[in-house]
Design a protein around this motif. Structure first.
Motif, PDB file in Angstrom:
ATOM      1  N   GLU A   1       2.354   5.225 -12.114  1.00 49.44           N
ATOM      2  CA  GLU A   1       1.263   5.721 -12.947  1.00 49.44           C
ATOM      3  C   GLU A   1       1.172   4.947 -14.261  1.00 49.44           C
ATOM      4  O   GLU A   1       0.084   4.608 -14.732  1.00 49.44           O
TER       5      GLU A   1
ATOM      6  N   LYS B   1      -1.847   3.511  -9.722  1.00 47.89           N
ATOM      7  CA  LYS B   1      -2.070   4.931  -9.437  1.00 47.89           C
ATOM      8  C   LYS B   1      -2.392   5.215  -7.981  1.00 47.89           C
ATOM      9  O   LYS B   1      -2.172   6.327  -7.492  1.00 47.89           O
ATOM     10  N   ASN B   2      -2.925   4.235  -7.259  1.00 43.10           N
ATOM     11  CA  ASN B   2      -3.326   4.462  -5.875  1.00 43.10           C
ATOM     12  C   ASN B   2      -2.292   4.014  -4.851  1.00 43.10           C
ATOM     13  O   ASN B   2      -2.537   4.113  -3.645  1.00 43.10           O
TER      14      ASN B   2
ATOM     15  N   ASP C   1       0.819  -1.212   0.000  1.00 39.57           N
ATOM     16  CA  ASP C   1       0.000   0.000   0.000  1.00 39.57           C
ATOM     17  C   ASP C   1       0.851   1.259   0.000  1.00 39.57           C
ATOM     18  O   ASP C   1       0.476   2.278  -0.581  1.00 39.57           O
TER      19      ASP C   1
ATOM     20  N   THR D   1       0.723   4.619  -2.612  1.00 43.81           N
ATOM     21  CA  THR D   1       1.276   5.846  -2.061  1.00 43.81           C
ATOM     22  C   THR D   1       2.781   5.716  -1.830  1.00 43.81           C
ATOM     23  O   THR D   1       3.310   4.614  -1.672  1.00 43.81           O
TER      24      THR D   1
ATOM     25  N   ASP E   1       3.627  11.359  -1.519  1.00 46.57           N
ATOM     26  CA  ASP E   1       2.372  11.649  -0.824  1.00 46.57           C
ATOM     27  C   ASP E   1       2.607  12.028   0.625  1.00 46.57           C
ATOM     28  O   ASP E   1       1.828  12.792   1.217  1.00 46.57           O
TER      29      ASP E   1
END
Length: 333
Positions: free
Chosen positions: A187, A192-193, A167, A195, A251
């Motif tokens: 990407e 894309k998700n 994750d 972090t 992030d």
């Protein structure tokens, strides 16, 4: 902000400290289980525990026991764990190829935890030292830790970790440009998700010794890491590094070590406002444990106070080996 207050005795600042209830009402920060990330070391084998002498109470765990530890963490309300592998020395090479093996120890552990405890977030480490015959975070060519070749390897490592289900990717290598390269690869490859928590301000510190024992890098390390980790005397450089990593797609950012660098944590949070974390590193943990074992300090109180310091300094959370112990204390109120 400068508070307005009347002269003494109109203002008696001790009034709000008089009882536990009053102290609770005016407390400026809170320490919560939600603030904790638990670093865990993983080793090969089955039903295997390997104590780490320089980190009392910390063990390397085989994947089956690591899954149990992840379940324990989730039951305590700890939101995330961070995995660090102890790699078989036979798998270490100058090119660090095991780092992006889909079936390496870290990736196997990630898949096993995701299958059994899907609700807990898994953070992984991106650095080559567990896989490098030289013990360095990057690839070594003719005695030099080379940047661009290392970034290529680190991106492959990160992609393998994302594919395994991580994750949060934690680039701890301190190579230039790795955040941008990693973000672009995520990407482009359908992640894309996923972090990135960048070890944006990681210092060339003497506090890492027990950790290197834990991952088996102590004996392998040749030279030092001062050409890529930060000079402990530099503050402004830390802000430049954090700004760069945020601009490249991080992030969250991290300061490492923790308590000796609380000034950096505070300035980072005030300057950028991004999610900011600190790593209470192995040397910090070991010192508290050793002093407590000798009866020189109240171990539980010092442990909690040390974590409160991170919250006061602006950190949104902290990686700490104390996480399960702290969680049990906080959960009992």
């Amino acid at each position: 902000m400068r508070p307005t207050q009347s002269p003494f005795p109109g203002t008696r600042l001790r009034r709000t400290r008089a009882t536990p209830a009053l102290r609770a009402l005016v407390r400026e920060d809170r320490l919560s289980v939600d603030d904790l990330i638990w670093p865990i070391f993983v080793c090969d084998g089955e039903n295997t525990r390997q104590p780490i002498p320089s980190m009392p109470g910390v063990e390397r765990l085989s994947v089956d026991l690591l899954v149990e530890a992840a379940r324990q963490a989730a039951d305590l309300g700890i939101p995330a764990i961070c995995l660090f592998p102890y790699t078989d020395p036979a798998l270490k090479t100058p090119g660090c190829e095991e780092a992006w093996n889909p079936d390496n120890l870290s990736n196997r552990a990630t898949r096993a935890i995701k299958a059994a405890v899907p609700e807990i977030a898994i953070m992984t480490d991106i650095a080559l030292d567990p896989y490098n015959t030289h013990g360095h975070d990057g690839i070594v060519v003719n005695g030099e830790v080379v940047n661009d070749e290392s970034v290529e390897a680190l991106v492959k490592m990160g992609m393998a970790q994302a594919e395994a289900g991580a994750d949060i990717l934690g680039p701890s290598d301190m190579m230039d440009g790795r955040i941008g390269a990693l973000r672009q690869a995520l990407e482009t490859n359908g992640h894309k998700n996923v972090t990135i928590m960048s070890y944006a301000a990681k210092y060339a510190s003497a506090f890492y010794g027990p950790f290197r024992d834990a991952v088996g890098a102590s004996g392998a390390l040749t030279g030092d890491k001062k050409t890529y980790q930060m000079d402990p005397l530099n503050r402004r450089e830390a802000m430049r590094l954090i700004e760069r990593d945020l601009s490249e797609g991080a992030d969250m950012v991290m300061v490492k070590p923790g308590m000796p660098y609380l000034d950096i944590c505070r300035e980072a949070k005030d300057t950028f406002g991004a999610p900011t974390y600190a790593y209470q590193v192995s040397g910090e943990y070991a010192m508290i444990k050793a002093a407590a074992a000798n009866g020189w300090i109240d171990g539980e109180r010092v442990m909690l106070e040390s974590l409160m310091a991170f919250r006061r300094a602006g950190c949104d959370g902290v990686l700490t080996y104390f996480a399960p112990e702290v969680a049990r204390i906080l959960n009992r109120g």
